[in-house]
Design a protein around this motif. Structure first.
Motif, PDB file in Angstrom:
ATOM      1  N   GLN A  82       0.827  -1.213   0.000  1.00  0.00           N
ATOM      2  CA  GLN A  82       0.000   0.000   0.000  1.00  0.00           C
ATOM      3  C   GLN A  82       0.857   1.257   0.000  1.00  0.00           C
ATOM      4  O   GLN A  82       0.391   2.332  -0.405  1.00  0.00           O
ATOM      5  CB  GLN A  82      -0.938   0.009   1.212  1.00  0.00           C
ATOM      6  CG  GLN A  82      -1.828  -1.212   1.342  1.00  0.00           C
ATOM      7  CD  GLN A  82      -2.491  -1.599   0.037  1.00  0.00           C
ATOM      8  OE1 GLN A  82      -3.120  -0.769  -0.619  1.00  0.00           O
ATOM      9  NE2 GLN A  82      -2.341  -2.865  -0.341  1.00  0.00           N
ATOM     10  N   THR A  96       1.035   2.357  -3.464  1.00  0.00           N
ATOM     11  CA  THR A  96      -0.235   2.390  -4.201  1.00  0.00           C
ATOM     12  C   THR A  96      -1.240   3.315  -3.527  1.00  0.00           C
ATOM     13  O   THR A  96      -1.340   4.493  -3.855  1.00  0.00           O
ATOM     14  CB  THR A  96      -0.820   0.968  -4.328  1.00  0.00           C
ATOM     15  OG1 THR A  96      -0.903   0.366  -3.013  1.00  0.00           O
ATOM     16  CG2 THR A  96       0.053   0.091  -5.205  1.00  0.00           C
ATOM     17  N   ASN A 128       1.901  -8.629  -3.371  1.00  0.00           N
ATOM     18  CA  ASN A 128       1.434  -7.687  -4.393  1.00  0.00           C
ATOM     19  C   ASN A 128       0.241  -8.246  -5.160  1.00  0.00           C
ATOM     20  O   ASN A 128      -0.714  -7.518  -5.458  1.00  0.00           O
ATOM     21  CB  ASN A 128       2.571  -7.354  -5.363  1.00  0.00           C
ATOM     22  CG  ASN A 128       3.562  -6.368  -4.785  1.00  0.00           C
ATOM     23  OD1 ASN A 128       3.228  -5.230  -4.497  1.00  0.00           O
ATOM     24  ND2 ASN A 128       4.792  -6.798  -4.594  1.00  0.00           N
ATOM     25  N   SER A 137      -3.636  -6.711  -5.172  1.00  0.00           N
ATOM     26  CA  SER A 137      -4.416  -6.469  -6.404  1.00  0.00           C
ATOM     27  C   SER A 137      -5.738  -7.229  -6.363  1.00  0.00           C
ATOM     28  O   SER A 137      -6.780  -6.705  -6.779  1.00  0.00           O
ATOM     29  CB  SER A 137      -3.603  -6.901  -7.631  1.00  0.00           C
ATOM     30  OG  SER A 137      -2.418  -6.150  -7.744  1.00  0.00           O
TER      31      SER A 137
END
Length: 279
Positions: free
Chosen positions: A61, A64, A216, A220
């Motif tokens: 995070q 992102t 990861n 997603s």
């Protein structure tokens, strides 16, 4: 699980036909005792390894959702504009600060309490890191709650514009992620090196890096599922293109909850884990 691992012992036992023939056994059909024991070690390590995936999803995070959150906050300091992604520098600063703090302050204090030379065992160190990662998501959620309150007060829900909340309020969540790295990532490397079979130390050390990749993918997947379930009926969802219309705080709370459940699973697995005998 214990019974299942004992069943593996049969892989190192000669059948009656093989004993009668006297021929050299097929290595694809008969394993050595060492190979069987090494496989048992890997099986014991697997649950500890798997709990690192959720941690890596939280770590993801930082590059992102933390950046997305920062883009709608006040990024100006005087005439200078701070790129939201640059706040990951505080993660690095946190790691640099926490390494000497851990070695010089935390370990000596913990050594007096636990009586262990390292202060904490490797498994305890990883568990502390998982707890801190949960706190980082909590901090991110609280910042987002405050940001959305300002959005509502200023009537900016329909506009994708930044709110007058300094991006420096994100520093605690970055610092907490850095602290969790010092405990969990370093603990993982030590765990896999010490507990892996002697002939597979390099391979098992690489397994700790594999959790980052799976983390990861998990991040997603969670994002995809959240988007799918929260946008039904034409709703903007938790994470729309305009975060001022969404609830990114719910997403952070979800990750905090998953981190908590993951920590409970980890504690259970760590308590059941049987340490490898020193070679």
């Amino acid at each position: 699980m214990i019974t299942g691992r004992r069943c593996l012992d049969k892989a190192a036992v000669l059948s009656e036909a093989e004993m009668k023939s006297g021929d050299l056994p097929d290595p694809w059909r008969l394993c050595t005792v060492t190979q069987v024991e090494e496989l048992k070690i890997l099986i014991r390590m697997f649950p500890i390894w798997a709990t690192g995936i959720v941690f890596s999803a939280v770590y993801a995070q930082m590059s992102t959702m933390f950046v997305e959150q920062g883009m709608l906050m006040d990024t100006t300091v005087g005439s200078f504009t701070i790129p939201p992604a640059s706040l990951s520098t505080f993660d690095v600063i946190s790691v640099i600060c926490w390494v000497p703090i851990y070695d010089r302050i935390v370990v000596p204090i913990a050594r007096k309490i636990t009586g262990q030379e390292r202060g904490f065992s490797v498994l305890q160190r990883m568990g502390i890191g998982l707890f801190i990662s949960m706190l980082s998501m909590t901090a991110a959620a609280l910042v987002e709650i405050k940001r959305l309150q300002l959005v509502k007060e200023l009537g900016l829900a329909g506009e994708a514009v930044a709110v007058p909340l300094s991006i420096f309020w994100q520093i605690p969540q970055y610092m907490l992620v850095g602290a969790s790295e010092v405990f969990t990532f370093i603990g993982q490397l030590e765990f896999f090196y010490e507990q892996s079979p002697d002939a597979m130390r390099s391979l098992c050390s690489a397994l700790s890096l594999l959790t980052t990749s799976f983390g990861n993918y998990l991040s997603s997947f969670i994002l995809t599922m959240v988007t799918y379930f929260t946008t039904t009926g034409g709703k903007p969802g938790w994470i729309p293109d305009n975060l001022n219309e969404g609830h990114l705080d719910y997403f952070f709370w979800l990750l905090a909850g998953l981190s908590f459940l993951n920590m409970l699973v980890y504690v259970f697995c760590a308590n059941k884990y049987k340490q490898k005998k020193a070679s």
